[in-house]
Design a protein around this motif. Structure first.
Motif, PDB file in Angstrom:
ATOM      1  N   CYS A 137      12.404 -11.499  -0.773  1.00 24.47           N
ATOM      2  CA  CYS A 137      11.022 -10.999  -1.706  1.00 24.47           C
ATOM      3  C   CYS A 137      10.138 -10.642  -1.113  1.00 24.47           C
ATOM      4  O   CYS A 137       9.125  -9.783  -1.247  1.00 24.47           O
ATOM      5  N   THR A 138       9.776 -11.549   0.214  1.00 27.50           N
ATOM      6  CA  THR A 138       8.536 -11.300   1.035  1.00 27.50           C
ATOM      7  C   THR A 138       8.743  -9.929   1.724  1.00 27.50           C
ATOM      8  O   THR A 138       7.578  -9.227   1.678  1.00 27.50           O
ATOM      9  N   MET A 139       9.930  -9.503   2.237  1.00 32.36           N
ATOM     10  CA  MET A 139      10.168  -8.245   2.917  1.00 32.36           C
ATOM     11  C   MET A 139       9.786  -7.107   1.928  1.00 32.36           C
ATOM     12  O   MET A 139       9.220  -6.169   2.059  1.00 32.36           O
ATOM     13  N   VAL A 140      10.358  -7.199   0.569  1.00 33.89           N
ATOM     14  CA  VAL A 140      10.339  -6.272  -0.459  1.00 33.89           C
ATOM     15  C   VAL A 140       8.871  -6.153  -0.783  1.00 33.89           C
ATOM     16  O   VAL A 140       8.071  -5.106  -0.945  1.00 33.89           O
ATOM     17  N   LEU A 141       7.926  -7.058  -1.153  1.00 33.80           N
ATOM     18  CA  LEU A 141       6.591  -7.215  -1.295  1.00 33.80           C
ATOM     19  C   LEU A 141       5.769  -6.309  -0.134  1.00 33.80           C
ATOM     20  O   LEU A 141       5.023  -5.681  -0.535  1.00 33.80           O
ATOM     21  N   PHE A 142       6.297  -6.973   1.047  1.00 30.46           N
ATOM     22  CA  PHE A 142       5.381  -6.394   2.287  1.00 30.46           C
ATOM     23  C   PHE A 142       5.968  -4.759   2.262  1.00 30.46           C
ATOM     24  O   PHE A 142       4.795  -3.924   2.511  1.00 30.46           O
ATOM     25  N   ALA A 143       6.919  -4.453   2.015  1.00 24.92           N
ATOM     26  CA  ALA A 143       7.337  -3.114   2.120  1.00 24.92           C
ATOM     27  C   ALA A 143       6.428  -2.245   1.185  1.00 24.92           C
ATOM     28  O   ALA A 143       6.096  -1.169   1.296  1.00 24.92           O
ATOM     29  N   TYR A 144       6.405  -2.891  -0.122  1.00 25.89           N
ATOM     30  CA  TYR A 144       5.950  -2.234  -1.461  1.00 25.89           C
ATOM     31  C   TYR A 144       4.508  -1.940  -0.995  1.00 25.89           C
ATOM     32  O   TYR A 144       4.059  -0.853  -1.177  1.00 25.89           O
ATOM     33  N   LEU A 145       3.813  -3.034  -0.609  1.00 27.04           N
ATOM     34  CA  LEU A 145       2.515  -2.797  -0.218  1.00 27.04           C
ATOM     35  C   LEU A 145       2.213  -1.557   0.793  1.00 27.04           C
ATOM     36  O   LEU A 145       1.378  -1.230   0.851  1.00 27.04           O
ATOM     37  N   ASN A 146       3.080  -1.855   1.875  1.00 29.41           N
ATOM     38  CA  ASN A 146       2.870  -0.917   3.038  1.00 29.41           C
ATOM     39  C   ASN A 146       3.213   0.528   2.776  1.00 29.41           C
ATOM     40  O   ASN A 146       2.565   1.453   3.079  1.00 29.41           O
ATOM     41  N   LEU A 147       4.292   0.683   1.631  1.00 30.14           N
ATOM     42  CA  LEU A 147       4.505   2.219   1.115  1.00 30.14           C
ATOM     43  C   LEU A 147       3.384   2.582   0.238  1.00 30.14           C
ATOM     44  O   LEU A 147       2.815   3.903   0.386  1.00 30.14           O
TER      45      LEU A 147
END
Length: 524
Positions: free
Chosen positions: A19-29
């Motif tokens: 969940c943390t990595m998905v949120l981090f990737a979404y924000l980065n994208l």
């Protein structure tokens, strides 16, 4: 299905990390998309500025062929679509030839830069000059720039626009955003791959560390708990790191030690209680036996006292007249042996009567200070020169620090003589007689042990009874009964332990200090 702790921790950690990595990737994208869009907008604006600067002199000379060719080349090099719209809304040039000559209304997207409803805007920000749209499934970015009627324009010789016109037209540059989407997709794919790799590495690392730091200690504690439930209190939990699990392991070991100590104490109490019950039962049995014996002796003493007095006088007469007959010269020699037998048996009866009188007589001890060791030596001196004692080894183990006792030396000497004679007869004149004295628990004691034939266990309870004897046709069976009464009158006890074929031990205990006052009836 029961899940192991390590499985739960790994799954929970993996879910949180995902969940943390998905949120981090979404924000980065999203951030990357904004940066790429901003860069594309700036690039399209730079293309527009480049075209305006490059073609400025051409527009001043009204060199339209060169002006159009320059825009065509710049647009081709940058992969952009370029169009010029005059102030009336006609497309006077477009890299897409089909658009040249088209009339655009004020509602067209290109015209929205200068027209907001009925209001004409002279200056607009880059954000207001930018638009995004889709065509044939492809997203495009369009940036418009107003072509202003500058002083160099309306003062030029070829210029035909009035000075009051502020805006002469619009330069529109459209670039495709497929490169931006390609970069975005590549970044997204790399982010997904990196996220999955990080999750795998982190999950594996967490699994290994959890196995070592948590799962193994918990398993050790669980196994130790199972051993405790089975009553195995000898094991210990291995020492862990200096953390909470280590403290828990130490607490388990301390609890195990305390449980083991408590169980040992309970077992010890149980054994001690059983021993105490046995000792108390034995004491009660001995006291009951002593009471029964005392009652028997008291009753028997009253009976034999009367009988002894009644038969003593006839026996005296028989002995006197038999002696006279034996000394008469007229006696037939053939009868002399019979008369001697009568005299011998009469004397034996007299001895029995004398013993009965001594047994029943209530004689108060003449108390005085005397050494128990000296009384024992005096008793030995009376009998040790007899033939029966010639081959008997006497071992004295006296406590020389034993304090004097308040006793009747003569009566105690009589008791010890009886015991010594019984020991010598049990050893049949050959063996070892051991005499030990000492003090314990406020009492003095003397222990007489022989290496004789021993007394059967069935006879031990009767040896202090009057007229009981294991010697056939010898003695009256009153010696130990009289000794028992003497010791009781002194406030002491006499005990016997024997084993057939090994020997017999008599233990006489007497109080240190003044003896208890015991009545004659109690002594009997």
């Amino acid at each position: 299905m029961r899940l192991h702790l390590i499985t739960k921790l790994t799954a929970a950690t993996g879910a949180v990390l995902l969940c943390t990595m998905v949120l981090f990737a979404y924000l980065n994208l999203n951030n990357l998309k904004g940066l790429l869009l901003q860069e594309a907008t700036l690039n399209a604006d730079r293309i527009s500025e480049t075209i305006l600067r490059t073609t400025h002199s051409q527009m001043l000379r009204d060199d339209r062929p060169l002006f159009y060719r320059t825009m065509q080349e710049i647009g081709g090099q940058q992969g952009a679509e370029v169009r010029v719209v005059n102030r009336t809304g006609r497309v006077i040039f477009s890299t897409t030839e089909a658009e040249t000559g088209m009339m655009l209304g004020k509602s067209a997207e290109i015209c929205q830069v200068c027209h907001k409803g009925s209001q004409l805007l002279v200056r607009a920000s880059l954000k207001n000059r930018t638009r995004r749209f889709y065509r044939d499934g492809t997203e495009y970015l369009g940036v418009t720039n107003a072509i202003y009627n500058e002083e160099s324009c309306y003062t030029a010789s070829c210029h035909f626009h009035p000075e009051e016109y502020r805006v002469l037209g619009i330069l529109d540059v459209v670039v495709p955003l497929d490169k931006m989407h390609a970069l975005q997709n590549a970044f997204r794919n790399r982010s997904i791959a990196l996220t999955l790799l990080l999750i795998a590495i982190t999950s594996l690392s967490l699994t290994l560390f959890t196995q070592k730091l948590v799962n193994r200690p918990v398993r050790e504690l669980l196994d130790h708990t199972k051993r405790l439930s089975r009553g195995e209190l000898d094991g210990k939990v291995p020492s862990f790191a200096n953390d909470e699990l280590g403290e828990l392991a130490q607490s388990f070991n301390l609890m195990t030690a305390n449980l083991k100590k408590a169980r040992e104490e309970l077992e010890g109490w149980g054994k001690n209680l059983e021993q105490m019950v046995e000792d108390r039962t034995r004491e009660v049995t001995q006291i009951q036996a002593q009471l029964v014996r005392s009652e028997k002796l008291a009753s028997l003493g009253e009976l034999v006292a009367g009988i002894a007095h009644e038969i003593n006088n006839p026996l005296t007469g028989i002995l006197v007249y038999t002696s006279l007959v034996h000394g008469d010269e007229k006696l037939d020699p053939s009868l002399k042996e019979d008369v001697e037998t009568v005299i011998r048996e009469t004397k034996r009866c007299a001895e029995i009567v004398k013993g009965l009188l001594e047994f029943s007589r209530c004689s108060t001890p003449h108390l005085g200070n005397a050494s128990l060791n000296a009384i024992s030596d005096a008793a030995l001196s009376i009998i040790e020169h007899q033939t029966l004692f010639q081959n008997i080894e006497v071992i004295r183990e006296y406590d020389q620090t034993l304090a004097p006792l308040v006793v009747d030396p003569g009566q105690l000497e009589q008791v010890l003589v009886n015991i010594f004679l019984n020991a010598a007869q049990a050893m049949d004149g050959e063996g070892t007689l051991r005499i030990e004295s000492g003090a314990e628990g406020g009492q003095a004691y003397i222990v007489i042990s022989d290496s004789g034939c021993g007394i059967p266990e069935s006879h031990l309870a009767k040896i202090f009874d009057p007229f009981f004897s294991t010697k056939e046709n010898k003695g009256t069976g009153l010696g130990l009964s009289v000794s028992y009464g003497i010791i009781e009158k002194h406030g002491g006890t006499i005990e016997v332990h024997s084993q057939v074929g090994v020997g017999t031990t008599f233990t006489v205990r007497l109080p240190l200090g003044e003896p208890a006052q015991i009545s004659c009836s109690a002594a009997l």
